[in-house]
Design a protein around this motif. Structure first.
Motif, PDB file in Angstrom:
ATOM      1  N   ALA A 183       0.545  -1.262  -0.061  1.00 42.79           N
ATOM      2  CA  ALA A 183      -0.028   0.017  -0.066  1.00 42.79           C
ATOM      3  C   ALA A 183       0.800   1.314   0.134  1.00 42.79           C
ATOM      4  O   ALA A 183       0.285   2.404  -0.430  1.00 42.79           O
ATOM      5  N   ARG A 184       2.016   1.200   0.199  1.00 41.25           N
ATOM      6  CA  ARG A 184       3.100   2.373   0.615  1.00 41.25           C
ATOM      7  C   ARG A 184       3.735   2.493  -0.698  1.00 41.25           C
ATOM      8  O   ARG A 184       4.586   3.272  -0.949  1.00 41.25           O
ATOM      9  N   ASP A 185       3.673   1.642  -1.956  1.00 37.18           N
ATOM     10  CA  ASP A 185       3.915   2.228  -3.296  1.00 37.18           C
ATOM     11  C   ASP A 185       3.251   3.368  -3.670  1.00 37.18           C
ATOM     12  O   ASP A 185       2.269   3.837  -3.320  1.00 37.18           O
ATOM     13  N   SER A 186       3.948   4.100  -4.772  1.00 35.41           N
ATOM     14  CA  SER A 186       3.095   5.349  -5.174  1.00 35.41           C
ATOM     15  C   SER A 186       1.800   4.818  -5.847  1.00 35.41           C
ATOM     16  O   SER A 186       1.310   3.864  -6.120  1.00 35.41           O
ATOM     17  N   ILE A 187       1.023   6.005  -5.813  1.00 39.47           N
ATOM     18  CA  ILE A 187      -0.479   5.674  -6.244  1.00 39.47           C
ATOM     19  C   ILE A 187      -0.424   5.415  -7.436  1.00 39.47           C
ATOM     20  O   ILE A 187      -1.182   4.416  -7.968  1.00 39.47           O
ATOM     21  N   GLU A 188       0.262   5.872  -8.545  1.00 32.52           N
ATOM     22  CA  GLU A 188       0.372   5.500  -9.784  1.00 32.52           C
ATOM     23  C   GLU A 188       0.892   4.372  -9.961  1.00 32.52           C
ATOM     24  O   GLU A 188       0.385   3.279 -10.974  1.00 32.52           O
ATOM     25  N   SER A 189       2.062   3.796  -9.353  1.00 32.92           N
ATOM     26  CA  SER A 189       2.512   2.350  -9.419  1.00 32.92           C
ATOM     27  C   SER A 189       1.434   1.426  -9.054  1.00 32.92           C
ATOM     28  O   SER A 189       1.213   0.345  -9.939  1.00 32.92           O
ATOM     29  N   ILE A 190       0.679   1.504  -8.204  1.00 37.90           N
ATOM     30  CA  ILE A 190      -0.517   0.678  -7.749  1.00 37.90           C
ATOM     31  C   ILE A 190      -1.353   0.546  -8.890  1.00 37.90           C
ATOM     32  O   ILE A 190      -1.982  -0.170  -9.145  1.00 37.90           O
ATOM     33  N   ALA A 191      -1.879   1.837  -9.252  1.00 40.15           N
ATOM     34  CA  ALA A 191      -3.041   1.961 -10.267  1.00 40.15           C
ATOM     35  C   ALA A 191      -2.672   1.424 -11.548  1.00 40.15           C
ATOM     36  O   ALA A 191      -3.612   0.938 -12.230  1.00 40.15           O
ATOM     37  N   ARG A 192      -1.498   1.723 -11.972  1.00 42.66           N
ATOM     38  CA  ARG A 192      -0.985   1.000 -13.215  1.00 42.66           C
ATOM     39  C   ARG A 192      -0.963  -0.744 -13.158  1.00 42.66           C
ATOM     40  O   ARG A 192      -1.675  -1.365 -14.025  1.00 42.66           O
ATOM     41  N   ARG A 193      -0.690  -1.147 -11.972  1.00 40.41           N
ATOM     42  CA  ARG A 193      -0.841  -2.610 -11.884  1.00 40.41           C
ATOM     43  C   ARG A 193      -2.167  -3.161 -11.758  1.00 40.41           C
ATOM     44  O   ARG A 193      -2.672  -4.117 -12.353  1.00 40.41           O
ATOM     45  N   VAL A 194      -2.999  -2.464 -11.248  1.00 40.99           N
ATOM     46  CA  VAL A 194      -4.488  -2.919 -11.173  1.00 40.99           C
ATOM     47  C   VAL A 194      -5.125  -2.680 -12.311  1.00 40.99           C
ATOM     48  O   VAL A 194      -5.524  -3.452 -12.800  1.00 40.99           O
ATOM     49  N   ARG A 195      -4.703  -1.706 -13.260  1.00 34.41           N
ATOM     50  CA  ARG A 195      -5.208  -1.556 -14.684  1.00 34.41           C
ATOM     51  C   ARG A 195      -4.844  -2.754 -15.454  1.00 34.41           C
ATOM     52  O   ARG A 195      -5.643  -3.026 -16.177  1.00 34.41           O
ATOM     53  N   GLU A 196      -3.596  -3.032 -15.378  1.00 33.64           N
ATOM     54  CA  GLU A 196      -3.237  -4.218 -16.065  1.00 33.64           C
ATOM     55  C   GLU A 196      -3.736  -5.467 -15.914  1.00 33.64           C
ATOM     56  O   GLU A 196      -4.299  -6.287 -16.913  1.00 33.64           O
ATOM     57  N   ARG A 197      -4.146  -5.854 -14.664  1.00 31.19           N
ATOM     58  CA  ARG A 197      -4.854  -6.912 -14.304  1.00 31.19           C
ATOM     59  C   ARG A 197      -6.306  -6.890 -14.803  1.00 31.19           C
ATOM     60  O   ARG A 197      -7.018  -7.793 -15.077  1.00 31.19           O
ATOM     61  N   VAL A 198      -6.909  -5.654 -14.639  1.00 33.42           N
ATOM     62  CA  VAL A 198      -8.420  -5.494 -14.993  1.00 33.42           C
ATOM     63  C   VAL A 198      -8.648  -5.706 -16.523  1.00 33.42           C
ATOM     64  O   VAL A 198      -9.301  -6.282 -17.284  1.00 33.42           O
ATOM     65  N   GLN A 199      -7.296  -5.052 -17.239  1.00 33.76           N
ATOM     66  CA  GLN A 199      -7.536  -4.982 -18.632  1.00 33.76           C
ATOM     67  C   GLN A 199      -7.425  -6.345 -19.227  1.00 33.76           C
ATOM     68  O   GLN A 199      -8.090  -6.872 -20.132  1.00 33.76           O
ATOM     69  N   GLU A 200      -6.593  -7.446 -18.641  1.00 34.39           N
ATOM     70  CA  GLU A 200      -6.589  -8.663 -18.988  1.00 34.39           C
ATOM     71  C   GLU A 200      -8.020  -9.399 -18.648  1.00 34.39           C
ATOM     72  O   GLU A 200      -8.386 -10.303 -19.519  1.00 34.39           O
ATOM     73  N   LEU A 201      -8.536  -9.120 -17.410  1.00 38.83           N
ATOM     74  CA  LEU A 201      -9.831  -9.824 -17.165  1.00 38.83           C
ATOM     75  C   LEU A 201     -11.092  -9.049 -18.307  1.00 38.83           C
ATOM     76  O   LEU A 201     -12.042 -10.120 -18.651  1.00 38.83           O
ATOM     77  N   LEU A 202     -10.821  -7.810 -18.567  1.00 38.58           N
ATOM     78  CA  LEU A 202     -11.820  -7.225 -19.518  1.00 38.58           C
ATOM     79  C   LEU A 202     -11.735  -8.128 -20.867  1.00 38.58           C
ATOM     80  O   LEU A 202     -12.481  -8.339 -21.708  1.00 38.58           O
ATOM     81  N   ALA A 203     -10.372  -8.191 -21.126  1.00 39.40           N
ATOM     82  CA  ALA A 203     -10.040  -8.990 -22.637  1.00 39.40           C
ATOM     83  C   ALA A 203     -10.651 -10.472 -22.602  1.00 39.40           C
ATOM     84  O   ALA A 203     -11.208 -11.023 -23.391  1.00 39.40           O
TER      85      ALA A 203
END
Length: 226
Positions: A183-203
């Motif tokens: 949780a103490r990683d940067s906001i953007e770093s966390i958001a990017r990894r979440v987006r990547e995982r969600v993008q995979e699930l959307l596909a």
């Protein structure tokens, strides 16, 4: 259900609300229909339950009664909010779900975890997230800095350490459906990894993009988490 169910979990002040907003903003930009929600409180019944379980003025609530109140919120929330949005093909982005009850009320309050999980899954009609993002943080670095604590936040260091352990054990037993991030990683770093995982699930789910109006993403705690 034709939509996608994404849940953010973690201890108090872990940054869940911030990451909910980050993901919602990205879905908005992609033109993907979504529904932001939270537990407890995002239903007519849940609002009353939230007031009871979090207010320092509620007095002594037994651990089992507290657990059942949280589970009642989930039962109403799933029927009133989550399942209808999934049926419409939306991405449901939820701040807390069943894992929070298992971590806080089973691990934190030392209730039998199997019993708590069984009742919670029954109440939610066995509806499980497609992805749970667990933001892991040492409670001493998170809860300790909250100036005005609610009833749960005031439960003490040992309680919150047990809660953290409860979350991590849930993630360890089903790693395919979890994304555990510091949780103490940067906001953007966390958001990017979440987006990547969600993008995979959307596909994988072939969810088509659709025009969607911007939603107001609220912070149910009344505070903005960093």
């Amino acid at each position: 259900m034709s939509g996608l169910f994404v849940v953010f979990e973690g201890g108090d002040s872990a940054g869940k609300s911030t990451q909910v907003r980050q993901l919602a903003g990205w879905l908005q930009q992609k033109g993907i229909a979504y529904r932001v929600t939270h537990e407890p409180g995002d239903s007519w019944l849940g609002g009353e339950i939230r007031r009871l379980v979090l207010s320092p003025d509620s007095g002594d609530i037994t651990a089992r009664a507290e657990c059942l109140l949280y589970i009642a919120d989930k039962a109403q929330h799933v029927v009133e909010v989550v399942k209808p949005a999934l049926a419409r093909g939306e991405v449901v982005v939820c701040d807390r779900y069943v894992d929070s009850t298992i971590a806080y009320q089973a691990a934190g309050r030392a209730l039998p975890p199997d019993d708590v999980e069984t009742i919670a899954l029954w109440a939610t009609q066995n509806l499980r997230p497609d992805l749970t993002v667990l933001l892991d943080v040492d409670p001493r670095q998170a809860v300790g800095r909250i100036a005005q604590k609610d009833r749960i936040e005031s439960a003490g260091d040992d309680f919150h350490q047990r809660v953290r352990g409860g979350f991590l054990r849930l993630a360890e037993r089903d790693p395919e459906h979890y994304l555990v991030l510091p949780a103490r990683d940067s906001i953007e770093s966390i958001a990017r990894r979440v987006r990547e995982r969600v993008q995979e699930l959307l596909a994988e789910g072939d969810l088509a993009a659709a025009p969607v109006e911007a939603q107001k993403v609220s912070d149910p705690s009344g505070r903005l988490e960093p």
